[in-house]
Design a protein around this motif. Sequence first.
Motif, mmCIF file in Angstrom:
data_model
loop_
_atom_site.group_PDB
_atom_site.id
_atom_site.type_symbol
_atom_site.label_atom_id
_atom_site.label_comp_id
_atom_site.label_asym_id
_atom_site.label_seq_id
_atom_site.Cartn_x
_atom_site.Cartn_y
_atom_site.Cartn_z
ATOM 1 N N THR A 97 0.813 -0.033 1.176
ATOM 2 C CA THR A 97 0.188 -1.337 0.973
ATOM 3 C C THR A 97 1.128 -2.443 1.435
ATOM 4 O O THR A 97 2.338 -2.381 1.206
ATOM 5 C CB THR A 97 -0.150 -1.558 -0.509
ATOM 6 O OG1 THR A 97 1.034 -1.378 -1.295
ATOM 7 C CG2 THR A 97 -1.211 -0.583 -0.968
ATOM 8 N N GLY A 140 -6.612 -0.854 3.864
ATOM 9 C CA GLY A 140 -5.839 -1.928 3.252
ATOM 10 C C GLY A 140 -6.099 -3.297 3.833
ATOM 11 O O GLY A 140 -5.204 -4.149 3.850
ATOM 12 N N GLN A 184 -2.735 -0.361 -4.717
ATOM 13 C CA GLN A 184 -3.359 -1.423 -3.943
ATOM 14 C C GLN A 184 -3.756 -2.589 -4.840
ATOM 15 O O GLN A 184 -3.579 -3.761 -4.478
ATOM 16 C CB GLN A 184 -4.586 -0.883 -3.210
ATOM 17 C CG GLN A 184 -5.202 -1.887 -2.240
ATOM 18 C CD GLN A 184 -6.280 -1.251 -1.377
ATOM 19 O OE1 GLN A 184 -6.459 -0.042 -1.409
ATOM 20 N NE2 GLN A 184 -6.974 -2.066 -0.596
#
Length: 523
Positions: free
Chosen positions: A39, A155, A270
């Motif tokens: 991330t 992402g 995330q």
Amino acid sequence: MATRASDHRQVATWCALTCAGVVAAQLVSTALWDHQNGTHVVWFPGAVLLGVLLATPVAMWPALLAAGYAGLVGTVSAFGWPLADVGLVALPNIALIPVVAWCMRKLPRRVPALQDFRMLVVFTLLAIIALPVMAVGLTVVLGRFTALNDMIIPGWENLITAQALGYALYVPAWCSLRAHESALRDVGSLDIGFLILLVLAIVLLVILWYAYGDQQQFRPLLCLAPTPIVIAAIFYAQMPGSSVTMFVIAVIAAHMTSRGHGPFTVDSAQATTLALQLWSLLAAIAALAVAVVVEQRFAGRRSLVAAHVELRELAGRLIATQEQERAHLARDLHDDINQRLAAASIDLSTLRKRLAPEYTDDVSGLQDRIVALCDDVRQLSHQLHPSCLQHVGLRSALENLCRHPAGHAWPRVRVLADDAVNELGPEIALCFYRVAQEALANAVRHAGANEITLRAMVDEGIATLQVLDDGQGFTSPPCPAARTGIGITSMNERAKLLGGSFDISSTPGKGVDVCIRIPTKTM
């Protein structure tokens, strides 16, 4: 030729610095990247390039964009990613930056950027919202044709917030440190003590985040803990303090969160990164808004100080011009009017000798009135231009000023002056004379005083003049600015121009006390 060579060297220098800055920014962004979960926390290269474009001429932009693009692609490829794929997905992240820079530079404004809420709103909409959304959107589209597709698609939310956070943290700090209108330039060098306290506060914040960040009951409080630190930095160092402090705190928070510490950790990696990014982004924007308010306050203070200085200089020039005009009038009265009156008196004396005896008394009376008028003109000339200050000193000039004029009602006047006042400089002596002249005239004309005391002394480097009367006095206004009398204003300005102080106090029925103090060591 020399100018062209200098321009080439300047472009080459900026290109080298841009490439180095983008490389360093990518390395910092990579260091803050959560490698275990893939991330993105924050992305600084685009912000560095935007800051460079805002600080350089448009003609240099193609070379700077090429240098920044090369530095970005080369740095990312060094970590083992395919060069062609990196070059393709990096293209929109670089290509859209000059559009935003051009729009921000073309936006008309009436005040400097650091004091303009409209510029802050435009920066937020263009650089923090529109640019990351469009750049990441094009990156996702282009990423479908590369081997990086599996890393980019999942992402994309983190990519947008990472870019937005990079622009929000870096660009204001860069622009504020370069801005000539920054209020930080007015306070001089930073206080080392304040910097030490600021560092200690940030260290304490880190300790609290490490110690209590995983406890749910403390997380709201820990999220607000940086607020007093940022506010202190804003009020002491304005926009640069806000930007730099928020930058440091956000980087520390990102570093801690990437390792599972701090108050922003939640269930998924995330979501944890997104929580940190949103907190940092909103905190940075709020800090910028407060910093704009502080910058406006300091700008208003600078404007008031500048206006005050201009008014003081204008008052000084007006007083100097007034003294020149008084000297000119005094010379005209003494050398022209008085001489003509004296000639008229002589003519009357000659005429009296040729007239019959029954007319001589009338002519003698007329001649006496002309002689008295000559004395009044001479006295007026001396009041307009007190040449006695240079010849006999301030003490004798004050005594002569307080002398009872013939044919006028005059209160009892006492002059108490030290011999040291004769050693005062010409500026202070003239100031004391004019203030005494104005205060004495006010006491005689308006106060109905029976007794006036005038004191002049020098003590410990302070020259003091005090004029007291026992007249009817007046009610002092609650605000000194409400004293709009020309005479009082003139006395006050004369004192302030010499670095002194002026004070007037009165009570109805108990007279008036006028006091002026001027330091002699500054003259």
